[in-house]
Design an enzyme around this catalytic site. Sequence first.
Site, PDB file in Angstrom:
ATOM      1  N   GLY A   1      10.156  36.064  73.333  1.00  0.00           N
ATOM      2  CA  GLY A   1      10.496  36.395  71.949  1.00  0.00           C
ATOM      3  C   GLY A   1      10.686  37.891  71.756  1.00  0.00           C
ATOM      4  O   GLY A   1      11.624  38.331  71.073  1.00  0.00           O
TER       5      GLY A   1
ATOM      6  N   ARG B   1       0.148  36.918  64.728  1.00  0.00           N
ATOM      7  CA  ARG B   1      -0.964  37.849  64.969  1.00  0.00           C
ATOM      8  C   ARG B   1      -0.819  39.135  64.174  1.00  0.00           C
ATOM      9  O   ARG B   1       0.100  39.920  64.425  1.00  0.00           O
ATOM     10  CB  ARG B   1      -1.019  38.196  66.452  1.00  0.00           C
ATOM     11  CG  ARG B   1      -1.818  37.176  67.232  1.00  0.00           C
ATOM     12  CD  ARG B   1      -2.464  37.791  68.418  1.00  0.00           C
ATOM     13  NE  ARG B   1      -1.588  37.833  69.549  1.00  0.00           N
ATOM     14  CZ  ARG B   1      -1.832  38.555  70.611  1.00  0.00           C
ATOM     15  NH1 ARG B   1      -2.887  39.352  70.655  1.00  0.00           N
ATOM     16  NH2 ARG B   1      -1.020  38.512  71.633  1.00  0.00           N
TER      17      ARG B   1
ATOM     18  N   ASN C   1      10.967  26.193  78.209  1.00  0.00           N
ATOM     19  CA  ASN C   1      11.015  25.391  79.425  1.00  0.00           C
ATOM     20  C   ASN C   1      10.321  24.056  79.190  1.00  0.00           C
ATOM     21  O   ASN C   1       9.479  23.926  78.308  1.00  0.00           O
ATOM     22  CB  ASN C   1      10.307  26.127  80.566  1.00  0.00           C
ATOM     23  CG  ASN C   1      11.200  27.199  81.175  1.00  0.00           C
ATOM     24  OD1 ASN C   1      12.418  27.053  81.221  1.00  0.00           O
ATOM     25  ND2 ASN C   1      10.592  28.282  81.634  1.00  0.00           N
TER      26      ASN C   1
ATOM     27  N   LYS D   1      16.663  22.570  85.194  1.00  0.00           N
ATOM     28  CA  LYS D   1      15.677  23.659  85.043  1.00  0.00           C
ATOM     29  C   LYS D   1      14.256  23.097  85.198  1.00  0.00           C
ATOM     30  O   LYS D   1      13.375  23.742  85.782  1.00  0.00           O
ATOM     31  CB  LYS D   1      15.868  24.341  83.675  1.00  0.00           C
ATOM     32  CG  LYS D   1      14.986  25.564  83.434  1.00  0.00           C
ATOM     33  CD  LYS D   1      15.773  26.862  83.445  1.00  0.00           C
ATOM     34  CE  LYS D   1      14.940  28.113  83.650  1.00  0.00           C
ATOM     35  NZ  LYS D   1      14.227  28.601  82.496  1.00  0.00           N
TER      36      LYS D   1
ATOM     37  N   ASN E   1      11.425  24.389  87.810  1.00  0.00           N
ATOM     38  CA  ASN E   1      10.087  24.801  87.374  1.00  0.00           C
ATOM     39  C   ASN E   1       8.996  23.858  87.890  1.00  0.00           C
ATOM     40  O   ASN E   1       7.879  24.285  88.136  1.00  0.00           O
ATOM     41  CB  ASN E   1      10.021  24.864  85.841  1.00  0.00           C
ATOM     42  CG  ASN E   1      10.828  26.016  85.293  1.00  0.00           C
ATOM     43  OD1 ASN E   1      10.968  27.050  85.932  1.00  0.00           O
ATOM     44  ND2 ASN E   1      11.405  25.846  84.117  1.00  0.00           N
TER      45      ASN E   1
ATOM     46  N   ASN F   1       6.711  26.321  90.041  1.00  0.00           N
ATOM     47  CA  ASN F   1       5.526  26.701  89.264  1.00  0.00           C
ATOM     48  C   ASN F   1       4.213  26.124  89.797  1.00  0.00           C
ATOM     49  O   ASN F   1       3.291  26.880  90.103  1.00  0.00           O
ATOM     50  CB  ASN F   1       5.717  26.346  87.783  1.00  0.00           C
ATOM     51  CG  ASN F   1       6.601  27.354  87.075  1.00  0.00           C
ATOM     52  OD1 ASN F   1       7.091  28.306  87.675  1.00  0.00           O
ATOM     53  ND2 ASN F   1       6.825  27.152  85.798  1.00  0.00           N
TER      54      ASN F   1
END
Length: 303
Positions: free
Chosen positions: A12, A32, A103, A185, A189, A193
């Site tokens: 972001g 936050r 993702n 994708k 991943n 990952n």
Amino acid sequence: MEILVVGAGALGLLISGLIAHNGGHVTLYSRRPEAIEHISKKGIRIITDNEEYVVRVKCIASIQKDNYYELAIVTVKSYDTETIAKLLAEKLNSQTFVLSLQNGLGNAEILASHLGKERVFPGITTQASTRLGINEVYHAFNGLTIIGEYDGPPTERVRRIADFLSNNGVTCIVSENIWREIWFKVMVNSVINPLTAIMKIKNEGLLKISSIELLIKDILSEIISVAKLYGYEFNLNECYEKIIKIIQDTRNNKSSMLQDIENKRRTEIDSLNGMITKLAEMHGLETPLNRALTIFVKGIEER
Ligand SMILES: NC(=O)c1ccc[n+]([C@@H]2O[C@H](COP(=O)([O-])OP(=O)(O)OC[C@H]3O[C@@H](n4cnc5c(N)ncnc54)[C@H](OP(=O)(O)O)[C@@H]3O)[C@@H](O)[C@H]2O)c1
């Protein structure tokens, strides 16, 4: 085009920073207070291997219906999609489109269940960024963003969004079959990952394991059989070769899942190998390797 980026994390901060740096109108939403204060006062610092720059971006604590955004780009982790989908359904103007660049499987579907699928664009990005501080990211790779229509062939509206992003620092193309891109994708991943997170190795470590081809192909075979149930056909050897190329190209990277494990954060395993396992079970199919990888990663997460 007025853009809202939802979630002030690694992606972001990068996406909003790139758009603002290239002259686009962008607002970043964060939950936050300290992030909002920091970003508002100091801007977003983007660090690459060649340069470092600070971009001023408007950062807000709440989304107001009367503030019109043409597009909201969702950049929260997949396990936060449901919360964000509810928030956006309540707070966004009903004309605002929503693009997921997350993702995993299921993000666009969750957004669509709250916002309506006619307002949601599924997408992926190979941009790579790591958060270094509350307002600071390392932009490791200036990748490609691919977006598409939820249903049917691309229309003018999705092309306009892709053009806007490309003209504002985020190179973007439209896919005729975005769901197939998402499945691929997910394959990438779901191999890189969990294996790097469990073995605590950088991507290049995978290339040094003698029997890695067998393991990767077995994981991929399971995912390919589940993708087939949803109408997406993949060739095992082609997928394997592409993934090896990606590992070679990103040899020095620490996968996001390994970084999450090292930083004692929750991983996105549930929307990767976990979701593959869940979808397989729904159709009476077994994916024992993907289930085992999910259990291993969750076991490490819980330590
Ligand atoms: N980073 C990349 O290079 C990259 C590349 C491609 C795809 N992706 C995908 O993009 C997604 C985001 O990844 P990331 O690396 O940016 O993760 P991240 O650094 O953890 O950022 C996620 C951000 O979402 C925020 N968030 C979560 N729930 C929220 C809520 N209810 N309201 C407001 N903000 C909320 C978090 O806020 P807090 O800071 O308060 O926790 C955090 O800042 C993931 O699906 C990832 O797989 C990332």
